[in-house]
Design a protein around this motif. Sequence first.
Motif, PDB file in Angstrom:
ATOM      1  N   GLY A  26       0.670  -1.340  -0.192  1.00  0.00           N
ATOM      2  CA  GLY A  26      -0.056   0.484   0.249  1.00  0.00           C
ATOM      3  C   GLY A  26       0.644   1.418   0.223  1.00  0.00           C
ATOM      4  O   GLY A  26       2.066   1.511  -0.198  1.00  0.00           O
ATOM      5  N   TYR A  27       0.393   2.090   0.137  1.00  0.00           N
ATOM      6  CA  TYR A  27       1.132   3.645  -0.476  1.00  0.00           C
ATOM      7  C   TYR A  27       1.113   3.776   1.483  1.00  0.00           C
ATOM      8  O   TYR A  27       1.243   3.325   1.961  1.00  0.00           O
ATOM      9  CB  TYR A  27      -0.286   4.578  -0.042  1.00  0.00           C
ATOM     10  CG  TYR A  27      -0.173   5.951  -0.184  1.00  0.00           C
ATOM     11  CD1 TYR A  27       0.313   6.351  -0.838  1.00  0.00           C
ATOM     12  CD2 TYR A  27       0.138   7.299   1.231  1.00  0.00           C
ATOM     13  CE1 TYR A  27       0.616   8.739  -1.411  1.00  0.00           C
ATOM     14  CE2 TYR A  27       0.611   8.416   0.806  1.00  0.00           C
ATOM     15  CZ  TYR A  27       1.128   8.672  -0.458  1.00  0.00           C
ATOM     16  OH  TYR A  27       0.889  10.404  -0.366  1.00  0.00           O
ATOM     17  N   GLY A  28       2.753   4.524   1.343  1.00  0.00           N
ATOM     18  CA  GLY A  28       3.642   4.632   2.449  1.00  0.00           C
ATOM     19  C   GLY A  28       4.484   3.383   2.625  1.00  0.00           C
ATOM     20  O   GLY A  28       5.018   3.841   4.532  1.00  0.00           O
ATOM     21  N   ALA A  29       4.289   2.584   2.365  1.00  0.00           N
ATOM     22  CA  ALA A  29       5.419   1.234   2.507  1.00  0.00           C
ATOM     23  C   ALA A  29       5.864   0.731   1.576  1.00  0.00           C
ATOM     24  O   ALA A  29       6.280   1.486   1.019  1.00  0.00           O
ATOM     25  CB  ALA A  29       3.668  -0.327   3.310  1.00  0.00           C
ATOM     26  N   ASN A  30       6.487  -0.180   1.395  1.00  0.00           N
ATOM     27  CA  ASN A  30       7.138  -1.207   0.843  1.00  0.00           C
ATOM     28  C   ASN A  30       6.983  -2.804   0.534  1.00  0.00           C
ATOM     29  O   ASN A  30       6.393  -3.357   1.784  1.00  0.00           O
ATOM     30  CB  ASN A  30       8.829  -0.653   1.134  1.00  0.00           C
ATOM     31  CG  ASN A  30       9.462  -1.347   2.864  1.00  0.00           C
ATOM     32  OD1 ASN A  30       8.724  -2.371   2.725  1.00  0.00           O
ATOM     33  ND2 ASN A  30       9.325  -0.578   3.203  1.00  0.00           N
ATOM     34  N   GLY A  31       7.727  -3.438  -0.134  1.00  0.00           N
ATOM     35  CA  GLY A  31       7.469  -4.740  -0.428  1.00  0.00           C
ATOM     36  C   GLY A  31       8.089  -5.289   1.098  1.00  0.00           C
ATOM     37  O   GLY A  31       7.382  -6.561   1.592  1.00  0.00           O
ATOM     38  N   ASP A  32       8.038  -5.113   1.720  1.00  0.00           N
ATOM     39  CA  ASP A  32       9.025  -6.477   3.257  1.00  0.00           C
ATOM     40  C   ASP A  32       7.710  -5.641   3.926  1.00  0.00           C
ATOM     41  O   ASP A  32       7.488  -6.915   4.870  1.00  0.00           O
ATOM     42  CB  ASP A  32      10.109  -4.842   4.835  1.00  0.00           C
ATOM     43  CG  ASP A  32      11.179  -5.572   3.647  1.00  0.00           C
ATOM     44  OD1 ASP A  32      11.309  -6.594   2.570  1.00  0.00           O
ATOM     45  OD2 ASP A  32      12.296  -4.417   3.861  1.00  0.00           O
ATOM     46  N   ASP A  33       6.485  -4.814   3.812  1.00  0.00           N
ATOM     47  CA  ASP A  33       5.414  -4.603   5.082  1.00  0.00           C
ATOM     48  C   ASP A  33       4.426  -6.142   3.909  1.00  0.00           C
ATOM     49  O   ASP A  33       3.825  -6.330   5.168  1.00  0.00           O
ATOM     50  CB  ASP A  33       4.817  -4.084   3.974  1.00  0.00           C
ATOM     51  CG  ASP A  33       3.185  -3.472   5.316  1.00  0.00           C
ATOM     52  OD1 ASP A  33       3.835  -3.268   6.387  1.00  0.00           O
ATOM     53  OD2 ASP A  33       2.497  -3.276   4.302  1.00  0.00           O
ATOM     54  N   LEU A  34       4.460  -6.007   2.665  1.00  0.00           N
ATOM     55  CA  LEU A  34       3.241  -7.449   2.479  1.00  0.00           C
ATOM     56  C   LEU A  34       4.161  -8.751   2.462  1.00  0.00           C
ATOM     57  O   LEU A  34       3.599 -10.145   2.304  1.00  0.00           O
ATOM     58  CB  LEU A  34       2.763  -7.437   1.611  1.00  0.00           C
ATOM     59  CG  LEU A  34       1.652  -6.147   1.285  1.00  0.00           C
ATOM     60  CD1 LEU A  34       1.165  -6.448   0.281  1.00  0.00           C
ATOM     61  CD2 LEU A  34       0.806  -6.188   2.735  1.00  0.00           C
ATOM     62  N   ILE A  35       5.265  -8.772   2.007  1.00  0.00           N
ATOM     63  CA  ILE A  35       6.342 -10.384   1.948  1.00  0.00           C
ATOM     64  C   ILE A  35       6.353 -10.817   3.541  1.00  0.00           C
ATOM     65  O   ILE A  35       5.831 -12.025   3.046  1.00  0.00           O
ATOM     66  CB  ILE A  35       7.911 -10.458   1.797  1.00  0.00           C
ATOM     67  CG1 ILE A  35       8.288 -11.707   1.132  1.00  0.00           C
ATOM     68  CG2 ILE A  35       8.303  -9.698   2.878  1.00  0.00           C
ATOM     69  CD1 ILE A  35       7.745 -12.031  -0.329  1.00  0.00           C
ATOM     70  N   ALA A  36       5.349 -10.444   4.366  1.00  0.00           N
ATOM     71  CA  ALA A  36       5.591 -11.191   5.585  1.00  0.00           C
ATOM     72  C   ALA A  36       4.113 -11.713   5.641  1.00  0.00           C
ATOM     73  O   ALA A  36       4.011 -13.215   6.334  1.00  0.00           O
ATOM     74  CB  ALA A  36       5.028  -9.970   6.940  1.00  0.00           C
ATOM     75  N   LEU A  37       3.713 -11.626   5.153  1.00  0.00           N
ATOM     76  CA  LEU A  37       2.663 -12.556   4.512  1.00  0.00           C
ATOM     77  C   LEU A  37       2.977 -14.314   3.890  1.00  0.00           C
ATOM     78  O   LEU A  37       1.940 -14.891   4.173  1.00  0.00           O
ATOM     79  CB  LEU A  37       1.128 -11.965   3.676  1.00  0.00           C
ATOM     80  CG  LEU A  37       0.535 -11.145   3.650  1.00  0.00           C
ATOM     81  CD1 LEU A  37      -0.154 -10.327   2.693  1.00  0.00           C
ATOM     82  CD2 LEU A  37      -0.326 -11.615   4.809  1.00  0.00           C
ATOM     83  N   ALA A  38       3.708 -14.134   3.514  1.00  0.00           N
ATOM     84  CA  ALA A  38       4.517 -15.115   2.660  1.00  0.00           C
ATOM     85  C   ALA A  38       4.619 -15.896   3.470  1.00  0.00           C
ATOM     86  O   ALA A  38       4.534 -17.938   3.156  1.00  0.00           O
ATOM     87  CB  ALA A  38       5.406 -14.758   1.697  1.00  0.00           C
ATOM     88  N   GLN A  39       5.250 -15.742   4.470  1.00  0.00           N
ATOM     89  CA  GLN A  39       5.675 -16.311   6.084  1.00  0.00           C
ATOM     90  C   GLN A  39       4.967 -17.404   6.332  1.00  0.00           C
ATOM     91  O   GLN A  39       4.576 -18.222   6.694  1.00  0.00           O
ATOM     92  CB  GLN A  39       6.437 -15.680   6.851  1.00  0.00           C
ATOM     93  CG  GLN A  39       7.179 -16.680   8.086  1.00  0.00           C
ATOM     94  CD  GLN A  39       7.684 -16.058   9.504  1.00  0.00           C
ATOM     95  OE1 GLN A  39       7.965 -14.683   8.958  1.00  0.00           O
ATOM     96  NE2 GLN A  39       8.076 -16.216   9.631  1.00  0.00           N
ATOM     97  N   GLY A  40       3.604 -16.546   6.206  1.00  0.00           N
ATOM     98  CA  GLY A  40       2.532 -17.039   7.204  1.00  0.00           C
ATOM     99  C   GLY A  40       1.677 -18.302   6.069  1.00  0.00           C
ATOM    100  O   GLY A  40       0.406 -19.564   6.414  1.00  0.00           O
TER     101      GLY A  40
END
Length: 216
Positions: A26-40
Amino acid sequence: MPNTLEGPRRLPRSGRAKALVVLLHGYGANGDDLIALAQGWQDRLPEVAFAAPNAPQSIPGMPGALQWFPLSLRDPEEYWRGVEAAMPSLDRFIDQELQDLALAGERLALVGFSQGTMLALHIGLRRARRPAALVAYSGLLAGPERLAEITARPPILLVHGEADDLIPVEALHLAREELAAAGLSLEWHVRPGLGHGIDAGAEWLGAHFLAQALKA
């Protein structure tokens, strides 16, 4: 034209990838913000590779914050111009990731959050080859009046927080009405009490939807 986007990735636990999930932050974030979904999600999706590209533009006055396109007016025309401008570089990124993994376009799923959802819906419905699935968290549909031009009809999951005060839940209902009217297959869920974010229930819904869509 060379690919200019980069971001974190996770390779599949099982070895060779049989599918690719691209996560659009999303706006104001970066790829690290959503790659955490992959872990779960990797327990449910052990044969899937994940990539979370960083948006190409920095936000003035917000060090480290990125945007796919500026949000100053926050009106429908700005959303449309923004997704159109962001699409070419993201399409190139997706094509290169698929090529590197030796995957066909049908083995792609797009997951977006907020501004990333605008892009996931826009690009996913206009790919030359139909993606396996689109998962759209807490976002909106840009250019609903232009759905007649779409080239792909993947199944779609919309998830939104009931208490979202940044993009109100009405955006989900508007999107589902327009997408359904265009003949697209979709599921939608409103998460009780959730603000502008992804809770454990929303994560589970996304993982389940992707697991079903990406069955070989």
